[in-house]
Design an enzyme around this catalytic site. Structure first.
Site, PDB file in Angstrom:
ATOM      1  N   HIS A 142      37.808  24.090  39.287  1.00 31.80           N
ATOM      2  CA  HIS A 142      37.453  24.797  40.524  1.00 31.80           C
ATOM      3  C   HIS A 142      36.554  23.919  41.396  1.00 31.80           C
ATOM      4  O   HIS A 142      36.782  23.757  42.600  1.00 31.80           O
ATOM      5  CB  HIS A 142      36.727  26.102  40.164  1.00 31.80           C
ATOM      6  CG  HIS A 142      36.242  26.862  41.352  1.00 31.80           C
ATOM      7  ND1 HIS A 142      34.984  26.682  41.886  1.00 31.80           N
ATOM      8  CD2 HIS A 142      36.858  27.773  42.139  1.00 31.80           C
ATOM      9  CE1 HIS A 142      34.845  27.468  42.938  1.00 31.80           C
ATOM     10  NE2 HIS A 142      35.971  28.150  43.116  1.00 31.80           N
ATOM     11  N   CYS A 452      53.228  19.758  43.533  1.00 34.65           N
ATOM     12  CA  CYS A 452      51.966  20.232  44.106  1.00 34.65           C
ATOM     13  C   CYS A 452      50.800  19.998  43.164  1.00 34.65           C
ATOM     14  O   CYS A 452      49.687  20.406  43.431  1.00 34.65           O
ATOM     15  CB  CYS A 452      52.069  21.689  44.525  1.00 34.65           C
ATOM     16  SG  CYS A 452      52.543  22.784  43.194  1.00 34.65           S
TER      17      CYS A 452
HETATM   18  C1  PEP Z   1      49.483  22.462  38.466  1.00 33.14           C
HETATM   19  O1  PEP Z   1      49.501  22.975  37.352  1.00 33.14           O
HETATM   20  O2  PEP Z   1      49.766  21.260  38.666  1.00 33.14           O
HETATM   21  C2  PEP Z   1      49.092  23.256  39.643  1.00 33.14           C
HETATM   22  C3  PEP Z   1      49.228  22.781  40.850  1.00 33.14           C
HETATM   23  O3  PEP Z   1      48.562  24.485  39.419  1.00 33.14           O
HETATM   24  P1  PEP Z   1      47.032  24.736  38.979  1.00 33.14           P
HETATM   25  O4  PEP Z   1      46.308  23.425  39.085  1.00 33.14           O
HETATM   26  O5  PEP Z   1      46.496  25.756  39.900  1.00 33.14           O
HETATM   27  O6  PEP Z   1      47.196  25.213  37.578  1.00 33.14           O
END
Ligand code: PEP
Ligand code: MG
Length: 500
Positions: A142, A452
């Protein structure tokens, strides 16, 4: 060893001679970089020294950090702590150790927050702060995600900042190198870069066939994200909106009613969708592990899990609590009714077509027509990568690689565990193979692919993905411009290779 002379007399003479030539050539004192190779002295780079005032200044005491800021007398400001450079930039200020929510008030403009781990309630204080340091967390924690989006320098995962630093102590953190120095490291005015004269002030965004999008987690960052010129939002994390209410969804609904819960989500998404309209905004449904919910009001009712990363999160939790999930989907329906046809729905942590079909059915029950709207899934588990063909047949429009999770689940490396952080390798052949094969299958089925996860900002990953034919890459706000350039470079190389 440190005190021993490194250069021999003839090398020094040659270096002085070259230095004088460069200075004579430009007519001003120069800051030069040089190297000695096989007895030859080479001049590598030269630029004017802009920090000498009158005759008293000396270039010898200054160095240049990666961002072009002059750092003075670094030796007097020893590194007292190290962690991961999570959000770029250098910040100095007094330490404010925060270990309870009610201590947030003591964080003023220009202070450095030092805490075990940031929580969504800390966002207003994080905005005021000059810098952020945490004991725990990795590059996808976070603290790392939010500080990058706010543009606040941060160092995470120091293990012991809260116990080693004192309240009020003045320090300087470097969010690129991940270092913390005692005292204020004087940062002089930006060093004039000779290239500034020839660079256009507003460089034109490179046009690329592969779309370059941006990740957003907090609606407050929507404007910063939109002005990057990104082709849309590749990941909008809904959980930060919900977590910032400081209540679990169940508690929020109990206290304020379902309608207000839906409006909370609508508001957050709408802020981002407005900034980007008509560029697409891919919104991911709730994905918060139970340990993140536990810190909130209502968190005492969360199940206690041995390993929350392998537990009750993402689509598995949404499918298990369809009543709560229906409110989230209702928020999407309202946005579509309001005309936000740029909003897309993305389901996290799916494993197979069964998950996808159940989610699609719930979407339909909420009044959203899957044929009319763009919707898809995150590829975050090896199972989802291996089952993507069946998911394509179930109607997904896109598949987006969440490499933060895909890496942890493929390599069995907890992304938040510092003991194995050196094994967290998003470019591991196993991870790349899953990604490559998924892209190939999706191309056969007309399904768009995207990334992403954090790895989408890494040049090596970009090269791999563009060569494999990915449709879009979504990066953090501060990385968008570099990713655009890297994508352009790879595409041009592909073009050259095709005509040779
Ligand atoms: C990921 O797992 O790469 C992602 C983008 O989701 P998060 O970081 O929110 O788990
Ligand atoms: Mg994930």
């Amino acid at each position: 060893m440190r005190n021993q002379q490194v250069l021999d007399e003839s090398e020094i003479e040659r270096l002085v001679e070259l230095g004088r030539q460069v200075e004579d050539h430009y007519g001003t004192p120069q800051d030069v970089e040089w190297a000695v190779f096989e007895g030859e002295v080479y001049m590598l780079q030269s630029r004017p020294i802009t920090t000498i005032s009158g005759s008293g200044g000396s270039a010898a005491a200054s160095a240049t950090d990666g961002s072009g800021v002059q750092m003075e007398a670094e030796d007097d400001n020893e590194v007292i702590l190290k962690g991961l450079g999570a959000s770029p930039g250098i910040a100095s200020g007094p330490v404010r150790i925060v270990d309870k929510l009610d201590e947030l008030d003591k964080v003023g403009e220009g202070d450095i927050i030092v805490t075990e781990m940031t929580t969504p309630d800390m966002v207003p204080a994080m905005k005021r702060a000059a810098g952020i340091i945490t004991d725990e967390g990795g590059m996808t924690s976070h603290a790392a995600i939010v500080s990058r989006e706010l543009g606040v320098p941060a160092v995470v995962g120091t293990s012991s900042a809260t116990s080693q630093l004192d309240d009020g102590q003045v320090i300087t953190l470097d969010g690129d190198k991940g270092t913390i120095r005692s005292g204020k490291v004087a940062s002089k005015e930006e060093e004039a870069d000779p290239l500034d004269d020839v660079r256009p002030q507003n460089p034109v965004k490179p046009m690329t066939a592969t779309e370059v999008k941006v990740n957003v987690s907090i609606p407050e960052a929507a404007h910063r994200a939109a002005v990057t010129g990104a082709d849309g939002v590749g990941l909008l994390r809904v959980e930060h909106m919900i977590l910032s209410t400081n209540k679990t969804p169940e508690r929020y609904i109990r206290d304020h009613g379902a309608d207000e819960y839906v409006e909370e989500i609508v508001d957050g998404i709408q802020t981002v969708a407005d900034e980007f309209y008509p560029r697409p905004v891919r919104v991911r449904t709730l994905d918060a592990p139970t340990d993140e919910f536990r810190q909130l009001q209502g968190g005492e009712d969360e199940p206690k899990e041995h390993n929350p990363m392998l537990g009750y999160r993402g689509i598995r939790r949404s499918l298990d609590t369809p009543d709560v999930f229906a409110h989230e989907l209702e928020a999407f329906r309202r946005l579509y009714d309001m005309g936000y046809d740029n909003v897309e729905v993305m389901f996290p942590l799916v494993n197979d077509a069964e998950d996808v079909i159940q989610a699609r059915n719930l979407m339909e029950q909420a009044g959203i027509d899957p044929e009319k709207r763009s919707w898809g899934v995150m590829i975050e588990t090896p199972a989802s990568a291996l089952c993507v063909e069946e998911m394509a047949e179930a109607g997904i429009d896109f598949a987006s690689f969440g490499t933060n999770d895909l890496t942890q689940y493929t390599l069995a490396v907890d992304r938040n565990n510092g003991n194995v952080a050196d094994r967290f390798d998003e470019l591991h052949p196993g991870v790349l193979k899953l990604i490559g094969e998924t892209i190939a299958t999706c191309r056969e089925h007309g399904v768009n692919t995207s990334i992403c996860g954090q790895a989408g900002s890494k040049p090596k990953m970009i090269r791999y993905l563009v060569n494999a034919g990915i449709s879009s890459i979504s990066a953090n706000i501060d990385a968008v411009r570099d990713v655009q350039h890297e994508v352009k470079r790879v595409e041009q190389q592909l073009l050259l290779d095709s005509v040779r």
